[in-house]
Design an enzyme around this catalytic site. Sequence first.
Site, mmCIF file in Angstrom:
data_model
loop_
_atom_site.group_PDB
_atom_site.id
_atom_site.type_symbol
_atom_site.label_atom_id
_atom_site.label_comp_id
_atom_site.label_asym_id
_atom_site.label_seq_id
_atom_site.Cartn_x
_atom_site.Cartn_y
_atom_site.Cartn_z
ATOM 1 N N THR A 100 25.520 0.376 5.247
ATOM 2 C CA THR A 100 26.969 0.204 5.354
ATOM 3 C C THR A 100 27.535 0.259 3.948
ATOM 4 O OG1 THR A 100 26.788 -1.134 7.351
ATOM 5 C CG2 THR A 100 28.836 -1.298 6.106
ATOM 6 N N LYS A 175 32.316 1.998 10.989
ATOM 7 C CA LYS A 175 31.582 0.743 10.775
ATOM 8 C C LYS A 175 32.513 -0.356 10.255
ATOM 9 C CE LYS A 175 28.087 -2.056 10.624
ATOM 10 N NZ LYS A 175 26.814 -1.830 9.926
ATOM 11 N N LYS A 243 29.852 -8.255 1.771
ATOM 12 C CA LYS A 243 30.012 -6.923 1.186
ATOM 13 C C LYS A 243 30.755 -5.991 2.143
ATOM 14 C CE LYS A 243 26.860 -4.146 2.018
ATOM 15 N NZ LYS A 243 26.511 -3.148 3.069
#
Length: 302
Positions: A100, A175, A243
């Site tokens: 990701t 995502k 993150k």
Amino acid sequence: MEKAAIRVGWIGTGVMGKSMVGHLLTNGYQMSVYTRTKAKAEDLLARGAQWQDIKEIAQQSDYLFLMLGYPHDVEDVVFNKDTGVLHHMKEGSVLIDHTTSSPGQAMRIHEEALKRGVGFLDAPVSGGDIGARNGKLVTMVGGDAESLGKSMSLLQCYSAEVQHMGKAGAGQQTKACNQILIANTMVGVCEALVYGHKAGLDLNQMINLLQKGAAGSFSLEKLAPRMLRRDFEPGFYVEHFIKDLGIALDEARRMKLGLPGLALASQLYQALSAQGFERKGTQALLLALEQMNGTEVKKYDI
């Protein structure tokens, strides 16, 4: 090409990557792997995977997969002047990044790969450790349709669903939407558990009932029972989720969007990290809500 003749490389065999490689081995693919701590790959090596360094994997692989922690890890593995995989991959091979990461980085890798005759897919996944173990991940793909077509049989080894979302970067944008949904849902699940605890409800009975109705979700069905067992070990690390939420917030600012739910969830996870729980699973958010309210949800033996 027969499976036995296809060379598949995999860099990053962490919580999810290890299971994903396992599914490829089960399906008969010849695998070469690299991870920073070789001991973490011992199970895969015992099953027939070959250990190689990054440069060797890049040179030999027809398909090279990345499953790393952070965008800076991807930057180094892909572009390092000595070992960067794009400097060594052969023409016609495909680089598939399951990390990701940022949409901008995905677009830049795509452009550089194109110059070298290498296909590139940004293909983050959703489903956590459970989905990876069961081969039921959802894979969201950005990049060209030809590279995806070549790679589909490999992706399907561990995916319940693979969908082409558009050009390079579209997988990462999808995502981000996934993480926004999860973050807001997780806050709701934790708040409901704290509320139900204070109200004196049987929380196990409550979640078993509510997951059958409109409030049902992966977080309620799979992660709430972990919370009730006081099991906060990672299926997905808090620090990696922070993150991911940061990437989504950066993209939202770039698009001039105000997403207050995302911002709140990000702050709650930052507080959880500050308490020393950054290496716990995302379900550990319950601990932050408990501290805010001066309570602790009862442990259930389930």
